[in-house]
Design a protein around this motif. Structure first.
Motif, PDB file in Angstrom:
ATOM      1  N   SER A  82       1.084  -0.665   0.067  1.00 15.76           N
ATOM      2  CA  SER A  82       0.025  -0.224  -0.451  1.00 15.76           C
ATOM      3  C   SER A  82       0.746   1.084   0.289  1.00 15.76           C
ATOM      4  O   SER A  82       1.777   0.894   0.428  1.00 15.76           O
ATOM      5  CB  SER A  82      -0.944   0.136   1.187  1.00 15.76           C
ATOM      6  N   THR A  83       0.729   2.502  -0.399  1.00 16.03           N
ATOM      7  CA  THR A  83       1.041   3.639  -0.347  1.00 16.03           C
ATOM      8  C   THR A  83       0.035   4.298   0.944  1.00 16.03           C
ATOM      9  O   THR A  83      -1.158   4.490   0.671  1.00 16.03           O
ATOM     10  CB  THR A  83       0.664   3.997  -1.673  1.00 16.03           C
ATOM     11  N   CYS A  84       0.683   4.960   1.396  1.00 16.09           N
ATOM     12  CA  CYS A  84       0.076   5.642   2.676  1.00 16.09           C
ATOM     13  C   CYS A  84       0.216   7.335   2.437  1.00 16.09           C
ATOM     14  O   CYS A  84       1.737   7.838   2.237  1.00 16.09           O
ATOM     15  CB  CYS A  84       0.796   5.187   4.250  1.00 16.09           C
ATOM     16  N   LEU A  85      -0.890   8.080   2.849  1.00 14.56           N
ATOM     17  CA  LEU A  85      -0.784  10.032   3.195  1.00 14.56           C
ATOM     18  C   LEU A  85      -0.636   9.882   4.758  1.00 14.56           C
ATOM     19  O   LEU A  85      -1.324   9.271   5.767  1.00 14.56           O
ATOM     20  CB  LEU A  85      -2.283  10.053   3.014  1.00 14.56           C
ATOM     21  N   MET A  86       0.490   9.806   5.318  1.00 15.50           N
ATOM     22  CA  MET A  86       0.708  10.936   6.900  1.00 15.50           C
ATOM     23  C   MET A  86       0.338  12.094   7.496  1.00 15.50           C
ATOM     24  O   MET A  86       1.435  12.827   7.133  1.00 15.50           O
ATOM     25  CB  MET A  86       1.702   9.556   7.401  1.00 15.50           C
ATOM     26  N   ILE A  87      -0.190  12.573   7.870  1.00 12.39           N
ATOM     27  CA  ILE A  87      -0.219  13.315   8.795  1.00 12.39           C
ATOM     28  C   ILE A  87      -0.239  14.191  10.925  1.00 12.39           C
ATOM     29  O   ILE A  87      -0.454  13.224  11.508  1.00 12.39           O
ATOM     30  CB  ILE A  87      -1.531  14.199   8.740  1.00 12.39           C
ATOM     31  N   PHE A  88       0.876  14.775  10.797  1.00 13.30           N
ATOM     32  CA  PHE A  88       1.228  15.048  12.233  1.00 13.30           C
ATOM     33  C   PHE A  88       1.526  16.253  12.320  1.00 13.30           C
ATOM     34  O   PHE A  88       1.524  17.198  11.400  1.00 13.30           O
ATOM     35  CB  PHE A  88       2.566  14.123  12.094  1.00 13.30           C
ATOM     36  N   GLU A  89       0.931  16.847  13.063  1.00 18.74           N
ATOM     37  CA  GLU A  89       0.128  18.086  13.964  1.00 18.74           C
ATOM     38  C   GLU A  89       1.539  17.562  15.282  1.00 18.74           C
ATOM     39  O   GLU A  89       1.012  17.035  16.286  1.00 18.74           O
ATOM     40  CB  GLU A  89      -0.678  18.258  15.001  1.00 18.74           C
ATOM     41  N   GLY A  90       2.517  18.004  14.857  1.00 19.29           N
ATOM     42  CA  GLY A  90       3.434  17.929  16.089  1.00 19.29           C
ATOM     43  C   GLY A  90       3.762  15.872  16.039  1.00 19.29           C
ATOM     44  O   GLY A  90       4.570  16.090  15.475  1.00 19.29           O
ATOM     45  N   ASP A  91       3.491  15.215  17.031  1.00 19.53           N
ATOM     46  CA  ASP A  91       4.318  13.594  17.845  1.00 19.53           C
ATOM     47  C   ASP A  91       2.771  13.627  17.223  1.00 19.53           C
ATOM     48  O   ASP A  91       2.754  12.275  16.819  1.00 19.53           O
ATOM     49  CB  ASP A  91       4.673  13.825  18.738  1.00 19.53           C
ATOM     50  N   VAL A  92       1.972  14.158  17.082  1.00 20.91           N
ATOM     51  CA  VAL A  92       0.000  13.698  17.089  1.00 20.91           C
ATOM     52  C   VAL A  92       0.266  12.961  15.601  1.00 20.91           C
ATOM     53  O   VAL A  92      -0.015  13.799  14.365  1.00 20.91           O
ATOM     54  CB  VAL A  92      -0.756  14.254  18.038  1.00 20.91           C
ATOM     55  N   GLY A  93      -0.604  12.411  15.100  1.00 20.69           N
ATOM     56  CA  GLY A  93      -0.732  11.841  13.544  1.00 20.69           C
ATOM     57  C   GLY A  93      -1.946  10.864  13.363  1.00 20.69           C
ATOM     58  O   GLY A  93      -2.186  10.041  14.331  1.00 20.69           O
ATOM     59  N   ALA A  94      -2.058  10.841  12.236  1.00 18.86           N
ATOM     60  CA  ALA A  94      -2.691  10.059  11.471  1.00 18.86           C
ATOM     61  C   ALA A  94      -2.682   9.732   9.833  1.00 18.86           C
ATOM     62  O   ALA A  94      -2.108  10.190   9.733  1.00 18.86           O
ATOM     63  CB  ALA A  94      -4.243  10.661  11.159  1.00 18.86           C
ATOM     64  N   SER A  95      -2.915   8.242   9.728  1.00 19.55           N
ATOM     65  CA  SER A  95      -2.579   7.815   8.585  1.00 19.55           C
ATOM     66  C   SER A  95      -3.525   7.144   7.849  1.00 19.55           C
ATOM     67  O   SER A  95      -4.560   6.628   8.321  1.00 19.55           O
ATOM     68  CB  SER A  95      -1.380   7.145   8.431  1.00 19.55           C
ATOM     69  N   GLY A  96      -3.540   7.248   6.566  1.00 17.80           N
ATOM     70  CA  GLY A  96      -4.472   5.805   5.768  1.00 17.80           C
ATOM     71  C   GLY A  96      -3.325   5.325   4.904  1.00 17.80           C
ATOM     72  O   GLY A  96      -2.545   5.952   4.155  1.00 17.80           O
ATOM     73  N   CYS A  97      -4.033   4.414   4.566  1.00 15.34           N
ATOM     74  CA  CYS A  97      -3.267   3.849   3.561  1.00 15.34           C
ATOM     75  C   CYS A  97      -3.997   3.004   2.186  1.00 15.34           C
ATOM     76  O   CYS A  97      -4.953   2.289   2.566  1.00 15.34           O
ATOM     77  CB  CYS A  97      -1.966   2.379   4.098  1.00 15.34           C
ATOM     78  N   SER A  98      -3.547   2.536   1.008  1.00 12.64           N
ATOM     79  CA  SER A  98      -4.593   2.140   0.226  1.00 12.64           C
ATOM     80  C   SER A  98      -3.662   1.455  -0.828  1.00 12.64           C
ATOM     81  O   SER A  98      -2.640   2.084  -1.658  1.00 12.64           O
ATOM     82  CB  SER A  98      -5.576   2.716  -0.686  1.00 12.64           C
ATOM     83  N   THR A  99      -3.898   0.099  -1.728  1.00 11.11           N
ATOM     84  CA  THR A  99      -2.850  -0.154  -2.818  1.00 11.11           C
ATOM     85  C   THR A  99      -3.483   0.766  -3.947  1.00 11.11           C
ATOM     86  O   THR A  99      -2.779   0.401  -4.839  1.00 11.11           O
ATOM     87  CB  THR A  99      -3.879  -1.517  -2.895  1.00 11.11           C
ATOM     88  N   GLY A 100      -4.069   1.441  -3.854  1.00 12.40           N
ATOM     89  CA  GLY A 100      -4.605   2.248  -5.086  1.00 12.40           C
ATOM     90  C   GLY A 100      -4.926   3.758  -4.831  1.00 12.40           C
ATOM     91  O   GLY A 100      -5.556   4.290  -3.556  1.00 12.40           O
ATOM     92  N   LEU A 101      -4.224   4.648  -5.019  1.00 13.77           N
ATOM     93  CA  LEU A 101      -4.100   5.976  -5.244  1.00 13.77           C
ATOM     94  C   LEU A 101      -5.820   6.446  -6.118  1.00 13.77           C
ATOM     95  O   LEU A 101      -5.635   5.638  -7.490  1.00 13.77           O
ATOM     96  CB  LEU A 101      -3.392   7.129  -5.843  1.00 13.77           C
ATOM     97  N   PRO A 102      -6.498   7.989  -6.067  1.00 12.53           N
ATOM     98  CA  PRO A 102      -6.385   8.539  -4.757  1.00 12.53           C
ATOM     99  C   PRO A 102      -6.350   8.022  -3.460  1.00 12.53           C
ATOM    100  O   PRO A 102      -7.539   7.106  -3.456  1.00 12.53           O
ATOM    101  CB  PRO A 102      -6.860  10.112  -4.554  1.00 12.53           C
ATOM    102  N   LEU A 103      -5.775   8.328  -2.595  1.00 15.49           N
ATOM    103  CA  LEU A 103      -6.033   8.573  -0.960  1.00 15.49           C
ATOM    104  C   LEU A 103      -7.052   9.437  -0.637  1.00 15.49           C
ATOM    105  O   LEU A 103      -5.893  10.928   0.004  1.00 15.49           O
ATOM    106  CB  LEU A 103      -4.940   7.149   0.213  1.00 15.49           C
ATOM    107  N   MET A 104      -7.817   9.555   0.430  1.00 16.69           N
ATOM    108  CA  MET A 104      -8.296  10.904   1.467  1.00 16.69           C
ATOM    109  C   MET A 104      -7.859  10.484   2.417  1.00 16.69           C
ATOM    110  O   MET A 104      -8.181   9.224   3.091  1.00 16.69           O
ATOM    111  CB  MET A 104      -9.352  11.391   1.094  1.00 16.69           C
ATOM    112  N   VAL A 105      -7.554  11.124   3.404  1.00 19.15           N
ATOM    113  CA  VAL A 105      -7.361  11.369   4.933  1.00 19.15           C
ATOM    114  C   VAL A 105      -7.982  12.825   5.488  1.00 19.15           C
ATOM    115  O   VAL A 105      -7.297  13.953   4.678  1.00 19.15           O
ATOM    116  CB  VAL A 105      -5.251  11.160   4.920  1.00 19.15           C
ATOM    117  N   ARG A 106      -8.132  12.930   6.321  1.00 18.33           N
ATOM    118  CA  ARG A 106      -8.539  13.489   7.195  1.00 18.33           C
ATOM    119  C   ARG A 106      -8.624  13.871   8.253  1.00 18.33           C
ATOM    120  O   ARG A 106      -8.290  12.206   9.236  1.00 18.33           O
ATOM    121  CB  ARG A 106     -10.614  13.906   7.023  1.00 18.33           C
TER     122      ARG A 106
END
Length: 142
Positions: A82-106
């Motif tokens: 999978s390809t993942c998008l990771m978002i960090f605000e300081g040390d706190v993070g969230a991510s989403g992974c998918s075998t296909g793109l596009p991929l959305m994360v909030r």
């Protein structure tokens, strides 16, 4: 007659193969083609389950806005291939992974962010970095 038909089919097949060889596989972001540098590394004390979901050597910084950083990475474990998008605000993070793109994360009340290996057309999304788009009608004011 048969010989010329076979030759014509072979030429068409070779032309198609040559044309398709330039296509990138889904998730084939060229950001992964370069060596990882220090700025590509995730926060040292980053959210454990987010950090554990990706190959640490694959993380690549896409964009930084204030204290918020956006990374692309390759998944591991259940997210392998999978390809993942990771978002960090300081040390706190969230991510989403998918075998296909596009991929959305909030994350954390932010607008939707999209990781895409192809250009995104239309007024719904604004490009903020290579492969990274923000939902236009929810974009934060700078």
């Amino acid at each position: 007659m048969k010989r010329s038909t076979v030759l014509a089919v072979a030429v068409v097949a070779l032309s198609l193969a040559a044309g398709l060889s330039g296509c990138a596989p889904v998730g084939g972001l060229d950001v992964f083609d370069r060596e990882q540098v220090a700025s590509d590394e995730l926060p040292a004390n980053g959210t454990e389950n987010v950090v554990a979901a990706v190959e640490q050597e694959s993380t690549r910084l896409l964009w930084q806005k204030g204290d918020t950083t956006f990374y692309a990475a390759k998944g591991t474990g259940d997210s392998e291939d999978s390809t993942c998008l990771m978002i960090f605000e300081g040390d706190v993070g969230a991510s989403g992974c998918s075998t296909g793109l596009p991929l959305m994360v909030r994350f954390n009340g932010m607008p939707n962010y999209m990781l895409s290996d192809t250009p995104v057309a239309g007024d719904d999304w604004t490009k903020v970095a290579d492969y990274l788009f923000v939902e236009s009608d929810r974009a934060e004011n700078d």
